[in-house]
Motif scaffolding. Structure first.
Motif, PDB file in Angstrom:
ATOM      1  N   THR A 139       0.834  -1.286  -0.030  1.00 47.59           N
ATOM      2  CA  THR A 139      -0.005  -0.074   0.090  1.00 47.59           C
ATOM      3  C   THR A 139       0.882   1.035  -0.007  1.00 47.59           C
ATOM      4  O   THR A 139       1.998   1.160   0.296  1.00 47.59           O
ATOM      5  CB  THR A 139      -0.962  -0.063   1.280  1.00 47.59           C
ATOM      6  OG1 THR A 139      -0.117  -0.045   2.541  1.00 47.59           O
ATOM      7  CG2 THR A 139      -1.998  -1.190   1.134  1.00 47.59           C
ATOM      8  N   GLN A 167       1.909   4.842   1.307  1.00 46.14           N
ATOM      9  CA  GLN A 167       1.519   5.815   2.172  1.00 46.14           C
ATOM     10  C   GLN A 167       1.059   7.102   1.735  1.00 46.14           C
ATOM     11  O   GLN A 167       1.626   7.553   0.733  1.00 46.14           O
ATOM     12  CB  GLN A 167       2.891   6.259   3.110  1.00 46.14           C
ATOM     13  CG  GLN A 167       3.597   4.840   3.879  1.00 46.14           C
ATOM     14  CD  GLN A 167       4.074   5.281   5.095  1.00 46.14           C
ATOM     15  OE1 GLN A 167       4.849   6.352   5.128  1.00 46.14           O
ATOM     16  NE2 GLN A 167       4.393   4.645   6.169  1.00 46.14           N
ATOM     17  N   GLY A 168      -0.091   7.781   2.418  1.00 42.04           N
ATOM     18  CA  GLY A 168      -0.540   9.138   2.096  1.00 42.04           C
ATOM     19  C   GLY A 168      -1.441   9.079   0.752  1.00 42.04           C
ATOM     20  O   GLY A 168      -1.982  10.007   0.546  1.00 42.04           O
ATOM     21  N   GLU A 169      -1.727   7.948   0.527  1.00 40.68           N
ATOM     22  CA  GLU A 169      -2.841   7.930  -0.935  1.00 40.68           C
ATOM     23  C   GLU A 169      -3.371   6.354  -0.724  1.00 40.68           C
ATOM     24  O   GLU A 169      -3.013   5.495  -1.112  1.00 40.68           O
ATOM     25  CB  GLU A 169      -1.818   7.639  -2.097  1.00 40.68           C
ATOM     26  CG  GLU A 169      -1.181   8.841  -2.349  1.00 40.68           C
ATOM     27  CD  GLU A 169      -0.357   8.612  -3.758  1.00 40.68           C
ATOM     28  OE1 GLU A 169      -1.082   8.692  -4.848  1.00 40.68           O
ATOM     29  OE2 GLU A 169       0.717   8.902  -3.819  1.00 40.68           O
ATOM     30  N   PHE A 189       9.400  -1.552   4.902  1.00 41.05           N
ATOM     31  CA  PHE A 189       9.215  -0.021   4.708  1.00 41.05           C
ATOM     32  C   PHE A 189      10.240   0.101   3.436  1.00 41.05           C
ATOM     33  O   PHE A 189      11.257  -0.143   3.594  1.00 41.05           O
ATOM     34  CB  PHE A 189       9.607   0.808   5.836  1.00 41.05           C
ATOM     35  CG  PHE A 189       9.249   2.261   5.455  1.00 41.05           C
ATOM     36  CD1 PHE A 189       7.824   2.667   5.113  1.00 41.05           C
ATOM     37  CD2 PHE A 189      10.295   3.073   5.293  1.00 41.05           C
ATOM     38  CE1 PHE A 189       7.407   4.201   5.105  1.00 41.05           C
ATOM     39  CE2 PHE A 189       9.848   4.250   4.937  1.00 41.05           C
ATOM     40  CZ  PHE A 189       8.777   4.900   4.783  1.00 41.05           C
ATOM     41  N   GLU A 217       9.498   1.616   9.480  1.00 39.44           N
ATOM     42  CA  GLU A 217       9.559   3.215   8.739  1.00 39.44           C
ATOM     43  C   GLU A 217      10.507   4.133   9.779  1.00 39.44           C
ATOM     44  O   GLU A 217      11.040   4.856   9.113  1.00 39.44           O
ATOM     45  CB  GLU A 217       7.913   3.605   8.842  1.00 39.44           C
ATOM     46  CG  GLU A 217       7.918   5.179   8.411  1.00 39.44           C
ATOM     47  CD  GLU A 217       6.326   5.481   8.529  1.00 39.44           C
ATOM     48  OE1 GLU A 217       6.546   6.954   8.358  1.00 39.44           O
ATOM     49  OE2 GLU A 217       5.586   5.065   9.038  1.00 39.44           O
ATOM     50  N   TYR A 220      14.038   4.870   8.393  1.00 43.62           N
ATOM     51  CA  TYR A 220      14.106   5.643   7.345  1.00 43.62           C
ATOM     52  C   TYR A 220      14.971   6.809   7.379  1.00 43.62           C
ATOM     53  O   TYR A 220      14.897   7.493   8.358  1.00 43.62           O
ATOM     54  CB  TYR A 220      12.760   6.065   6.707  1.00 43.62           C
ATOM     55  CG  TYR A 220      12.510   7.050   5.538  1.00 43.62           C
ATOM     56  CD1 TYR A 220      13.530   6.609   4.453  1.00 43.62           C
ATOM     57  CD2 TYR A 220      11.853   8.131   5.524  1.00 43.62           C
ATOM     58  CE1 TYR A 220      13.580   7.337   3.181  1.00 43.62           C
ATOM     59  CE2 TYR A 220      11.722   8.841   4.347  1.00 43.62           C
ATOM     60  CZ  TYR A 220      12.820   8.576   3.377  1.00 43.62           C
ATOM     61  OH  TYR A 220      12.836   9.374   2.026  1.00 43.62           O
ATOM     62  N   THR A 279       6.363   6.135  -0.994  1.00 37.38           N
ATOM     63  CA  THR A 279       6.976   5.527   0.346  1.00 37.38           C
ATOM     64  C   THR A 279       5.611   4.322   0.388  1.00 37.38           C
ATOM     65  O   THR A 279       4.491   4.576   0.205  1.00 37.38           O
ATOM     66  CB  THR A 279       6.851   6.241   1.639  1.00 37.38           C
ATOM     67  OG1 THR A 279       5.829   6.898   1.778  1.00 37.38           O
ATOM     68  CG2 THR A 279       8.069   6.997   1.574  1.00 37.38           C
ATOM     69  N   ASP A 309       4.256   0.522   2.107  1.00 38.45           N
ATOM     70  CA  ASP A 309       4.298  -0.377   3.260  1.00 38.45           C
ATOM     71  C   ASP A 309       3.906  -1.842   2.628  1.00 38.45           C
ATOM     72  O   ASP A 309       2.980  -1.881   2.095  1.00 38.45           O
ATOM     73  CB  ASP A 309       3.021  -0.016   4.410  1.00 38.45           C
ATOM     74  CG  ASP A 309       3.422   1.095   5.088  1.00 38.45           C
ATOM     75  OD1 ASP A 309       4.529   1.289   5.523  1.00 38.45           O
ATOM     76  OD2 ASP A 309       2.472   2.114   5.179  1.00 38.45           O
TER      77      ASP A 309
END
Length: 396
Positions: free
Chosen positions: A224, A226-228, A297, A365, A368, A389, A391
């Motif tokens: 998936t 991140q942020g979307e 990550f 994460e 990073y 980024t 996951d």
């Protein structure tokens, strides 16, 4: 061993083994990839077999006295789902196994029996195409990592048996060991229908991970973004462009995609955001990074190099970013666009000649480290930089 008494045209009498218990099927808990070998015609002296792949997942129910598993595949381009329900009777110490599938509206007659050590046998009387038969299921868990189920029919009250179906179970890979180096890599970034990503993750895991691996594709991971929330990202690798073409023709022309592809496509808005890459240096570093499922990550940096600056950018990334990450134990691989003609135009790809991609893997994460190059260095070599980024979705 489970004892069965077969009285002609009478009931079966099944006696359990002394060790029969409600834990006998615990070896089957979890997810499996299942290779099937099924006789085309039964009780007709046939020697022709169909082979196909399925996936399955088992979970315990009834406070441990039963379990349910599914069996998911496709026949003749149509989705097919089967289900087994197993119930242990503590009074008789016998298991009863019931089957149903998408072609039925009821549960089949149960086969009844128990395990003796690593071998379990289960029986019932039934009919097949008007013939009275005895059905036997056999489970062999001698190798717990690769159990085998098989089925036999007898039309002569158990004197002879015809084995008509074998299922060979194996676990989906967690830490992936590739059969050959990845020299062609697809980075596939899908735009999903609103609120559809999690459903698609499960659907993709159930139907397309094990089947693609079995047919020769190398899948470093599904993710998936991140942020979307409405993005799904996955990678698919091949040894070369010729093997990619052969695989794509077979998979997208085969029964699994024909059975489940339409439903998958209905969950997407766009699946054409696909970069076709090759490793900058064929040194195996990319395989080491991509194949290690411990790294949850993932950071992907897309550098759009200025004209004539691609190789200088690659050298800067090697000397600065890769060296920095290596000191911290981070796995990094560098990729450029594969410029050979996309010979499977049904699946469009992006082939930007001045693109440079870094793929960096972190255990979590919090590990990073931001900044492959500082802003001044980026502007020296690249028109722009984009970062995604990810996951990792672990397929348990």
């Amino acid at each position: 061993m489970t004892n069965v008494t077969l009285v002609p045209h009478g009931a079966l009498t099944v006696t359990p083994t002394a060790t029969s218990s409600a834990d006998d099927f615990d070896f089957l808990i979890g997810r499996w990839v299942i290779q099937n070998r099924k006789l085309k015609a039964r009780l007709s002296n046939s020697h022709e077999w169909d082979t196909f792949e399925a996936t399955g997942t088992l979970r315990k129910v009834l406070h441990g006295r039963g379990n349910i598993d599914d069996f998911i595949t496709a026949f003749d381009g149509k989705p097919f789902e089967g289900m087994a329900l197993r119930i242990f009777d503590p009074a008789t110490k016998l298991w009863s196994i019931y089957w149903s599938d998408t072609h039925r509206g009821t549960l089949d007659k149960p086969v009844v029996g128990s395990f003796d050590g690593d071998i379990g046998r289960f029986y019932c009387r039934d009919t097949y195409e008007g013939k009275d038969i005895v059905v036997m299921f056999q489970w062999d868990k001698t190798d717990l990592a690769k159990p085998v189920w098989s089925q036999a029919f007898s039309a002569d009250n158990g004197r002879t048996w015809e084995w008509n179906w074998y299922m060979y179970f194996s676990r989906p890979a967690q830490q992936i060991t590739f059969r050959e180096p990845i020299r062609v890599l697809e980075l596939r970034n899908y735009q999903m229908q609103p609120d559809m990503t999690q459903r698609f993750v499960q659907y993709f895991s159930d139907h397309f991970v094990g089947t693609q691996q079995a047919q020769g594709a190398m899948l470093p991971g599904i993710f998936t973004v991140q942020g979307e929330a409405d993005r799904f990202f996955w990678m698919r690798g091949f040894g070369d462009m010729a093997s990619r073409l052969s695989y794509l023709q077979n998979f997208y022309g085969g029964p699994v995609w024909k059975g489940y592809g339409r439903e998958a496509n209905s969950m997407m808005i766009d699946s054409d955001q696909v970069h076709l890459l090759r490793p900058w240096r064929d040194d195996g570093v990319g395989d080491a990074a991509l194949g290690d499922g411990r790294y949850a990550f993932v950071v992907i940096d897309y550098y759009h190099a200025k004209e004539g600056k691609r190789d200088a950018l690659l050298q800067a990334l090697t000397n600065v970013y890769s060296a920095k990450m290596k000191e911290q134990g981070v796995l990094v691989s560098l990729w450029v666009t594969e410029m050979q003609t996309n010979d499977f135009p049904r699946l469009p790809v992006i082939q930007e000649k001045d693109l440079v991609v870094t793929i960096s893997l972190f255990l979590k994460e919090g590990d990073y480290v931001e900044g492959a190059l500082n802003q001044a260095e980026v502007e020296k070599y690249a028109i722009r930089k984009e970062t995604v980024t990810l996951d990792r979705v672990l397929n348990r």
